[in-house]
Motif scaffolding. Sequence first.
Motif, PDB file in Angstrom:
ATOM      1  N   MET A  51       0.860  -1.186   0.000  1.00 24.08           N
ATOM      2  CA  MET A  51       0.000   0.000   0.000  1.00 24.08           C
ATOM      3  C   MET A  51       0.893   1.233   0.000  1.00 24.08           C
ATOM      4  O   MET A  51       1.850   1.311   0.748  1.00 24.08           O
ATOM      5  N   THR A  52       0.618   2.197  -0.899  1.00 28.55           N
ATOM      6  CA  THR A  52       1.379   3.441  -0.871  1.00 28.55           C
ATOM      7  C   THR A  52       0.721   4.377   0.136  1.00 28.55           C
ATOM      8  O   THR A  52      -0.296   4.034   0.709  1.00 28.55           O
ATOM      9  N   VAL A  53       1.261   5.601   0.237  1.00 31.01           N
ATOM     10  CA  VAL A  53       0.899   6.554   1.291  1.00 31.01           C
ATOM     11  C   VAL A  53      -0.491   6.311   1.891  1.00 31.01           C
ATOM     12  O   VAL A  53      -0.638   5.986   3.036  1.00 31.01           O
ATOM     13  N   GLY A 103       0.297   7.178  -7.327  1.00 33.40           N
ATOM     14  CA  GLY A 103       0.661   7.150  -5.918  1.00 33.40           C
ATOM     15  C   GLY A 103       2.132   6.811  -5.719  1.00 33.40           C
ATOM     16  O   GLY A 103       2.576   6.642  -4.580  1.00 33.40           O
ATOM     17  N   GLY A 104       2.867   6.643  -6.819  1.00 33.51           N
ATOM     18  CA  GLY A 104       4.308   6.391  -6.726  1.00 33.51           C
ATOM     19  C   GLY A 104       4.661   4.957  -6.361  1.00 33.51           C
ATOM     20  O   GLY A 104       5.808   4.657  -6.037  1.00 33.51           O
ATOM     21  N   GLY A 105       3.698   4.047  -6.449  1.00 33.27           N
ATOM     22  CA  GLY A 105       3.950   2.654  -6.042  1.00 33.27           C
ATOM     23  C   GLY A 105       5.009   1.978  -6.900  1.00 33.27           C
ATOM     24  O   GLY A 105       5.923   1.328  -6.382  1.00 33.27           O
ATOM     25  N   TYR A 106       4.911   2.114  -8.227  1.00 33.75           N
ATOM     26  CA  TYR A 106       5.923   1.507  -9.103  1.00 33.75           C
ATOM     27  C   TYR A 106       7.281   2.194  -8.880  1.00 33.75           C
ATOM     28  O   TYR A 106       8.312   1.546  -8.763  1.00 33.75           O
ATOM     29  N   THR A 107       7.243   3.527  -8.871  1.00 29.74           N
ATOM     30  CA  THR A 107       8.495   4.283  -8.749  1.00 29.74           C
ATOM     31  C   THR A 107       9.247   3.886  -7.487  1.00 29.74           C
ATOM     32  O   THR A 107      10.450   3.614  -7.511  1.00 29.74           O
ATOM     33  N   ARG A 108       8.525   3.837  -6.370  1.00 25.53           N
ATOM     34  CA  ARG A 108       9.178   3.476  -5.101  1.00 25.53           C
ATOM     35  C   ARG A 108       9.832   2.095  -5.208  1.00 25.53           C
ATOM     36  O   ARG A 108      10.990   1.905  -4.826  1.00 25.53           O
ATOM     37  N   GLN A 155      -1.985  17.018  -8.303  1.00 26.81           N
ATOM     38  CA  GLN A 155      -2.036  16.459  -6.930  1.00 26.81           C
ATOM     39  C   GLN A 155      -1.072  15.276  -6.792  1.00 26.81           C
ATOM     40  O   GLN A 155      -0.458  15.088  -5.748  1.00 26.81           O
ATOM     41  N   ALA A 156      -0.951  14.457  -7.852  1.00 25.45           N
ATOM     42  CA  ALA A 156      -0.023  13.310  -7.801  1.00 25.45           C
ATOM     43  C   ALA A 156       1.409  13.820  -7.714  1.00 25.45           C
ATOM     44  O   ALA A 156       2.227  13.300  -6.937  1.00 25.45           O
ATOM     45  N   ILE A 157       1.717  14.845  -8.492  1.00 27.14           N
ATOM     46  CA  ILE A 157       3.080  15.393  -8.482  1.00 27.14           C
ATOM     47  C   ILE A 157       3.401  15.994  -7.108  1.00 27.14           C
ATOM     48  O   ILE A 157       4.481  15.775  -6.549  1.00 27.14           O
ATOM     49  N   ALA A 158       2.434  16.702  -6.534  1.00 28.17           N
ATOM     50  CA  ALA A 158       2.659  17.312  -5.215  1.00 28.17           C
ATOM     51  C   ALA A 158       2.900  16.226  -4.161  1.00 28.17           C
ATOM     52  O   ALA A 158       3.804  16.343  -3.331  1.00 28.17           O
ATOM     53  N   ARG A 159       2.108  15.135  -4.224  1.00 22.60           N
ATOM     54  CA  ARG A 159       2.286  14.037  -3.264  1.00 22.60           C
ATOM     55  C   ARG A 159       3.658  13.392  -3.395  1.00 22.60           C
ATOM     56  O   ARG A 159       4.220  12.874  -2.435  1.00 22.60           O
ATOM     57  N   GLY A 160       4.211  13.415  -4.622  1.00 15.56           N
ATOM     58  CA  GLY A 160       5.482  12.738  -4.887  1.00 15.56           C
ATOM     59  C   GLY A 160       6.684  13.385  -4.229  1.00 15.56           C
ATOM     60  O   GLY A 160       7.752  12.770  -4.145  1.00 15.56           O
ATOM     61  N   ALA A 161       6.529  14.623  -3.746  1.00 17.22           N
ATOM     62  CA  ALA A 161       7.681  15.332  -3.160  1.00 17.22           C
ATOM     63  C   ALA A 161       8.282  14.537  -1.995  1.00 17.22           C
ATOM     64  O   ALA A 161       9.504  14.525  -1.805  1.00 17.22           O
ATOM     65  N   VAL A 162       7.442  13.865  -1.234  1.00 16.02           N
ATOM     66  CA  VAL A 162       7.933  13.096  -0.075  1.00 16.02           C
ATOM     67  C   VAL A 162       8.851  11.965  -0.554  1.00 16.02           C
ATOM     68  O   VAL A 162       9.942  11.742  -0.002  1.00 16.02           O
ATOM     69  N   LEU A 163       8.419  11.280  -1.603  1.00 18.70           N
ATOM     70  CA  LEU A 163       9.213  10.172  -2.141  1.00 18.70           C
ATOM     71  C   LEU A 163      10.533  10.704  -2.726  1.00 18.70           C
ATOM     72  O   LEU A 163      11.596  10.103  -2.527  1.00 18.70           O
ATOM     73  N   PRO A 181      17.238  11.127  -2.530  1.00 17.52           N
ATOM     74  CA  PRO A 181      17.804  12.388  -3.025  1.00 17.52           C
ATOM     75  C   PRO A 181      18.521  12.219  -4.365  1.00 17.52           C
ATOM     76  O   PRO A 181      19.334  11.311  -4.532  1.00 17.52           O
ATOM     77  N   GLY A 182      18.164  13.095  -5.306  1.00 16.34           N
ATOM     78  CA  GLY A 182      18.823  13.114  -6.616  1.00 16.34           C
ATOM     79  C   GLY A 182      18.425  11.978  -7.541  1.00 16.34           C
ATOM     80  O   GLY A 182      18.896  11.913  -8.682  1.00 16.34           O
ATOM     81  N   ARG A 183      17.556  11.058  -7.086  1.00 16.38           N
ATOM     82  CA  ARG A 183      17.244   9.893  -7.933  1.00 16.38           C
ATOM     83  C   ARG A 183      15.842   9.917  -8.527  1.00 16.38           C
ATOM     84  O   ARG A 183      15.536   9.128  -9.409  1.00 16.38           O
ATOM     85  N   LEU A 184      14.982  10.807  -8.007  1.00 17.06           N
ATOM     86  CA  LEU A 184      13.617  10.882  -8.550  1.00 17.06           C
ATOM     87  C   LEU A 184      13.324  12.312  -8.978  1.00 17.06           C
ATOM     88  O   LEU A 184      13.442  13.252  -8.185  1.00 17.06           O
ATOM     89  N   HIS A 185      12.947  12.467 -10.256  1.00 17.26           N
ATOM     90  CA  HIS A 185      12.614  13.792 -10.799  1.00 17.26           C
ATOM     91  C   HIS A 185      11.173  13.764 -11.275  1.00 17.26           C
ATOM     92  O   HIS A 185      10.805  12.932 -12.111  1.00 17.26           O
ATOM     93  N   LEU A 186      10.350  14.667 -10.739  1.00 13.61           N
ATOM     94  CA  LEU A 186       8.913  14.668 -11.044  1.00 13.61           C
ATOM     95  C   LEU A 186       8.581  15.738 -12.075  1.00 13.61           C
ATOM     96  O   LEU A 186       9.044  16.883 -11.949  1.00 13.61           O
TER      97      LEU A 186
END
Length: 317
Positions: free
Chosen positions: A2-4, A34-39, A57-65, A70-75
């Motif tokens: 389950m993601t966030v 929800g970033g499940g695959y990305t995580r 809204q998805a992009i805003a939620r992704g900031a936590v991930l 650091p430096g590995r995920l670009h939204l």
Amino acid sequence: MMTVAGHVPVMLTEVLATLDPKPGEIYLDGTFGGGGYTRAILERAACTIWAIDRDPQAIARGAVLASAFPGRLHLLEGRFGELLALLESQGVDGLDGVVLDLGVSSFQIDDATRGFSFRADGPLDMRMGGSGPTAADLVARLSADELADLLFKFGEERQSRRIARAIVAARALQPITTTTQLAGIIRGVLPPDRSGIDPATRSFQALRIGVNEELVEIERALNQATRILRPRGRLVVVSFHSLEDRIVKHFMNDAAGQAPGPSRHDPRGLLPTELACFELVTRKALRPGPAEIAGNPRARSARLRALRRLADEEVAA
Ligand SMILES: C[S@@+](CC[C@H](N)C(=O)[O-])C[C@H]1O[C@@H](n2cnc3c(N)ncnc32)[C@H](O)[C@@H]1O
């Protein structure tokens, strides 16, 4: 997993197996959600991910991930049908893998204010992104014939003409602005059948596809993904209904040179010219196992297909 709060990634094990992420490689998750695959990909290998979603809204939620890796995920906020331009603007000109998980997320469906669900009362919106006409706009503006065509083409609704006539009659009395209003009109002309599927299901799917231009987006994304994949790069697509899967299947078969004779499915010349540069990773679509379907009803209709770009020496062989 389950993601966030909310979206359970579908066929995650199969996505990871077919994408096969490796350290140092660069991937695109074209449907961040929800970033499940990305995580899971970031956790599997020390790679970098560019992630696109048209939903702010998805992009805003992704900031936590992003801050957890650091430096590995670009939204990037935008449409996956414009992935080449989005990535080029960031100086990215080659990818080792692209993953697309089509349709809407649970975050979107479960939020009544987004208007995707006929089970909850909300504004008749259905836009995944923040701009463009809403479902209410289409329902208000299209002629009876245009509405019927949309319901038939994107919802495979056999009663499309009856529903379109009922919508036109209802909107003459009062604007149709909410999900429950529209669902009520459809249920008024289509009695529930024995399948137990709500009579509004196909019409809501059709409107959502129309509002978001989903099928055109998929064609564009597949084409652009194959152009930016490096040798040995993989394209993995999870689809949820036959209209989506048909496009993915034909595209991948054509790209892998499996289509008999000249391509019948590429009238607009969408495919890359070097057709034999790809091979199918999945001869037949993969389906979720019974345990996943039991635990996540959304997975029931999922189909995964994957394509791989051949390396030069493999093309020559
Ligand atoms: C099924 S969800 C993805 C879920 C994600 N794989 C996860 O594990 O959390 C699909 C997402 O793709 C986005 N989306 C759909 N069509 C899109 C398009 N044409 N361009 C960009 N994003 C899109 C939706 O906004 C939604 O957030």
